[in-house]
Design an enzyme around this catalytic site. Structure first.
Site, short mmCIF file in Angstrom:
data_model
loop_
_atom_site.label_atom_id
_atom_site.label_comp_id
_atom_site.label_asym_id
_atom_site.label_seq_id
_atom_site.Cartn_x
_atom_site.Cartn_y
_atom_site.Cartn_z
N GLU A 233 125.79 16.25 4.24
CA GLU A 233 124.92 17.19 5.30
C GLU A 233 123.61 16.90 5.48
O GLU A 233 122.56 17.62 5.00
CB GLU A 233 124.92 18.41 4.54
CG GLU A 233 127.02 19.26 4.95
CD GLU A 233 126.55 20.37 4.03
OE1 GLU A 233 126.05 20.72 3.02
OE2 GLU A 233 127.39 21.17 4.61
N GLU A 313 135.23 21.05 5.12
CA GLU A 313 134.42 22.08 4.80
C GLU A 313 134.91 23.56 5.35
O GLU A 313 133.89 23.62 6.00
CB GLU A 313 133.18 21.85 3.70
CG GLU A 313 132.77 20.71 2.86
CD GLU A 313 131.26 21.46 2.71
OE1 GLU A 313 131.03 22.60 2.37
OE2 GLU A 313 130.90 20.85 1.92
#
Length: 611
Positions: A233, A313
């Site tokens: 991320e 995710e």
């Protein structure tokens, strides 16, 4: 699935080549491979003989068939930009995966958790590798016992699970400093997650130790690791340093080879995808059941116009913060979102499928704009200097005061994570199947066959009742025993990095310039206290037989109990329980062992226990 099998044409005496058309891309380029088969034209004129009977043709075809059987196609896992899917050994493939963190599960429980994930219908597991869990000090590595990542990966292969590996170097995961070692901060001006030469040197040194352990386990080399994530991320980080990502890409390619599928994961906001993606890394996204699936995958298509849809995710629940309500997510809500994605042909990883526990001091926090830590005891006495004791217990590195550099995550808040990482996941903190697991399993059964056999049952729990603690001592009376080297004298309070202590508590003492008769503000210049500082009181820790179960803070909540793995208890001999009570020990201290967890109280909220 949307991806259809590719037609195969065998042409004897001709070179057989296959390729994929390179799609027109909007935001970044991709390199697609060209493969050559084992059929090679024989030497001599290309002209066909004038006469060729059927027997000769049959012999030729038979010879070609035998040759093809003797040289089977190599194992492969790759992207198909033409059909928008993965191909595993040339066949269209979609994975349904779940996250598990070996560092949050005692090694004796690994098999139980992984078997339950396999029996849930998962084809893969997603695994983080926390750097600071394996390199506690520069050049000192630990891959033994609970830290034996190779044994964990081998166990996944034994149970028939593929692996999506996320080796960092930064992993987030609500883990201490996102997996980065505290000793990186020994260099005061280091810039984490950037092209800073000092940071890159440490990263390269670590990758040269870790990735050679990974390479033999890649799918192309006969293992079960199908893809590897680079960073984590990164688009959410302030730096937006493409040079850093390019450096990591080069290191991963050099150490793992050119065939492994490398990818990134980011949120769906444009700025996250702008800074977190790079040519040569397949861009995936993350979002939860509350998101619009079409819009979310539309964000992925902004950077990857072609290729498989991937949610790396998909949030089955959420983490708990001290002082807030216990997080929970509806099973029906999670199952509905999963089914919507699978109907689109997407590959999905569920984060988390089994959360586990932040044992010892590994729980992280959502950070402020500075690197911070989780434990501090500031004890005021009439004494000449600030006195940190670096040998007092062992706990997360303290930052006091906060340093003037950006942290690993760089979010403008401070929210410490509880010891429990239950996450309201399909497998509970204790590894028990939940209603959510069976709802997910039902959805999976609509898209692929489930493994034969029953789901393993919940592990047995025992309510031992009350246990009285027989011996106790005042912490301040034991400083000479706990810190035999004596105090460190300093004009100003030193950080944990300054005294090179990775984890633990530090006692700070100073002499007040005058008596203070009224309540007053305690300061710690030049940057003030950045974590939690107390005068004499608060925060607690518990050990059983030397195993640190983690922090407890029932007054703050929502977590009211600590998970005790059966593997830490002695059978047939006494068990030693040690409690560090920082909020005022009762005259008759008692522990209560229950057969179910409690997550139902906070200072400002009251919620129903999940189990």
């Amino acid at each position: 699935m949307r991806c259809s099998p590719r037609a195969v044409l065998l042409l004897p005496l001709l070179t057989c080549r296959t390729w994929r058309k390179r799609p027109a891309l909007a935001k970044k380029d991709h390199v697609t491979g060209v493969s050559t088969s084992t059929f090679v034209p024989p030497p001599g004129p290309a002209k066909r003989p004038a006469r060729m009977g059927l027997p000769a043709l049959a012999l030729l075809l038979a010879a070609g068939l035998l040759r093809a059987q003797a040289s089977p196609l190599a194992r492969s896992f790759e992207l198909d930009y033409e059909e928008d899917c993965f191909r595993k050994d040339g066949v269209p493939f979609r994975y349904i995966s779940g996250s598990i963190h070996y560092a949050r599960v005692p090694r004796p429980a690994w098999r139980d958790r992984l078997l339950k994930m396999y029996m849930s219908g998962l084809s893969a597991v997603q695994v983080y590798v926390p750097w600071n869990y394996h390199e506690p000090r520069p050049g000192i590595y630990d891959f033994a016992g609970n830290r034996d990542v190779e044994a964990f990966l081998d166990l996944t292969a034994e149970l028939g699970l593929l692996v999506i590996l996320r080796p960092g170097p930064y992993i987030c995961a609500e883990w201490e400093m996102g997996g980065l070692p505290s000793w990186l901060l020994w260099k005061p001006d280091i810039v984490l997650r950037s092209s800073d030469p000092a940071y890159l040197a440490a990263v390269d040194s670590w990758l040269h130790v870790l990735l050679p352990k990974i390479k033999p386990r890649l799918y192309q080399h006969g293992g079960n690791i199908i893809s590897v994530q680079v960073e984590n991320e990164y688009g959410s980080y302030y730096a937006c340093d493409y040079g850093y990502l390019r450096h990591l890409l080069g290191s991963f390619r050099a150490l793992l080879g050119s065939e492994v599928l490398l990818f990134t994961t980011d949120g769906t906001r444009a700025e996250e995808l702008h800074c977190g993606t790079l040519q040569g890394l397949y861009a995936t996204i993350d979002f939860g059941p509350g998101s619009n699936v079409t819009e979310a995958f539309g964000a992925q298509r902004w950077v990857e116009p072609k290729g498989p849809l991937v949610n790396s995710e998909y949030y089955t629940g959420w983490l708990d913060y001290w002082g807030e309500a216990h997080a929970s997510t509806s099973s029906a809500h999670v199952a509905r979102g999963l089914e919507d994605m699978l109907q689109l042909g997407a590959s999905v990883n569920m984060y988390m499928f089994h959360g586990g526990t932040n044992f010892a001091y590994w729980s992280g926090r959502d950070s402020q704009s500075w690197v911070m830590t989780l434990h501090c005891i500031a004890i005021m006495e009439r004494r000449a200097h600030w006195v940190p004791c670096p040998e007092l217990w062992q706990s997360p590195f303290l930052q006091l005061p906060s340093p003037p550099w950006p942290g690993a995550d760089f979010k403008d808040q401070y929210k410490p994570v509880t010891t429990s990482y239950d996450y309201d996941a399909p497998l509970s903190e204790a590894g028990d199947p939940t209603e959510k697991l069976f709802a997910i399993r039902m959805v999976i059964s609509k898209f692929q066959p489930l493994p034969a056999g029953p789901m393993p049952p919940a592990t047995p729990k025992y309510a031992y009742g009350q246990v009285a603690l027989q011996k106790h001592a005042d912490l301040l009376d034991a400083l000479d025993v706990l810190c035999p080297s004596g105090p460190i004298q300093s004009r100003f309070p030193l950080t944990f990095e300054a005294i090179k202590q990775a984890h633990g508590f530090v006692v700070y003492r100073t002499q007040l310039p005058r008596d203070v008769l009224e309540p007053t503000m305690l300061g710690a210049p030049p940057h003030s206290i950045c974590d939690r500082g107390y005068v004499m009181l608060q925060k607690g820790q518990l050990w059983i037989n030397g195993f640190n179960l983690g922090r407890y803070w029932p007054r703050r909540g929502p977590q009211q109990t600590l998970f005790v793995p059966g593997s830490v208890l002695h059978i047939g001999r006494p068990n030693n329980i040690t409690v560090l009570e920082l909020e005022g020990a009762p005259s008759t201290p008692l522990l209560l062992f229950l057969d179910q967890p409690l997550f139902n109280r906070t200072l400002g909220h009251s919620t129903v226990a999940t189990e």
